[in-house]
Design an enzyme around this catalytic site. Structure first.
Site, PDB file in Angstrom:
ATOM      1  CB  VAL A 154      -9.369   5.972   5.713  1.00  0.00           C
ATOM      2  CG1 VAL A 154     -10.466   6.956   5.196  1.00  0.00           C
ATOM      3  CG2 VAL A 154      -8.658   4.881   5.100  1.00  0.00           C
ATOM      4  CE  LYS A 213      -6.957   1.147   2.061  1.00  0.00           C
ATOM      5  NZ  LYS A 213      -6.029   0.616   3.203  1.00  0.00           N
ATOM      6  CD  GLU A 253      -2.384  -0.929   2.338  1.00  0.00           C
ATOM      7  OE1 GLU A 253      -4.273  -0.897   2.717  1.00  0.00           O
ATOM      8  OE2 GLU A 253      -2.792  -0.723   3.843  1.00  0.00           O
TER       9      GLU A 253
END
Length: 280
Positions: A72, A98, A21
């Site tokens: 987030v 997400k 990520e």
């Protein structure tokens, strides 16, 4: 209140804690609800009278695509802070979605709200008061999420107990009120004021001892103008209501005009205006 919605804004950014990520951009879906007054533009049909949501979208796109957050929550907070600092915006609600963040779930989303509130702060000191008051006001003006709006005249007042009796052997206080706008929560704001008091050497034990600085939330109004909190000193001490009246002479607190609250104050002490230069 009027509102503008930006729906399903699909962007790509670095977001997450896993190694992959941190290397690959992922999709995020953003929904934004912006609360503002659209009465003028709805009547005039003039683009200059409305909120430029196209410009807001462009700034969000740049901010998101250039960002690299682990959470987030942090990304949603950044977007909310960007929106709330736009002129005429009173409140914003940001949802960041997400996709694929959890196995067996379509997505995970986080919603962050920011709202401008009007807050009246009581400011007082009877230990090196001019210096400490200036320092406190500087802390307040420099805090992110707080905008100083108005500062009252400062008053020389006797030190008193809860019954209004003068406390012998103590120096007089210098007291005033500052009005600010903030998008901090009341809890965050209170914590910040305590931090300022501690940094200026305030004894937190309570009682009626002399104080380097005393900072109290007196009144808290939300973005809709609703009274959310009021301190008893607003109604009980004349020098407090006088300072509020000084900067907002037409203020309504609950169902009462501030002038009427001033006249009905339970504790009336003699005070005098004092010169305090805040530009030094």
């Amino acid at each position: 209140m009027d509102r503008i919605k930006i729906k399903d804004l699909l962007l790509r950014t670095i977001i997450g804690v896993n190694d992959w990520e941190r290397r690959e951009k992922q999709d995020v879906i953003i929904n934004i609800e912006i609360f503002c007054d659209l009465k003028k533009s709805s009547n005039s049909d003039n683009i200059s009278d409305t909120l430029d949501y196209k410009d807001i979208k462009k700034k969000i796109v740049r901010a998101v695509e250039d960002s690299s957050f682990y959470l987030v929550e942090a990304l949603a907070g950044k977007i909310a802070d960007l929106c709330i600092n736009y002129p005429s915006v009173k409140k914003v609600c940001v949802e960041v979605d997400k996709p694929g963040a959890l196995r067996f779930a379509r997505s995970v989303s986080v919603t962050i709200e920011r709202e401008w509130s009007d807050v009246f702060i009581g400011v007082g000191s009877n230990i090196d008061p001019e210096s400490n008051i200036k320092k406190a006001l500087k802390y307040i003006s420099e805090k992110e999420g707080i905008k100083t709006e108005k500062i009252s005249q400062f008053l020389l007042t006797p030190p008193i107990d809860k019954f209004g009796n003068e406390i012998e052997g103590q120096p007089y206080f210098i007291n005033g009120v500052v009005k600010v706008k903030t998008y901090l929560t009341q809890e965050e704001f209170s914590e910040f004021l305590r931090e300022v008091e501690i940094s200026l050497g305030r004894n937190q034990k309570g009682g009626y001892e002399p104080r380097t600085i005393d900072l109290d939330i007196l009144l808290w109004f939300d973005s809709f103008g609703n009274l959310k909190f009021s301190h008893k000193d607003v109604f009980e001490r004349n020098f407090v209501s006088f300072s509020i009246y000084d900067i907002e002479p037409n203020l309504i607190v609950g169902n009462s005009h501030i002038f009427d609250i001033l006249n009905r104050a339970k504790v009336k002490v003699n005070f005098s205006k004092t010169y305090l230069s805040l530009n030094e």
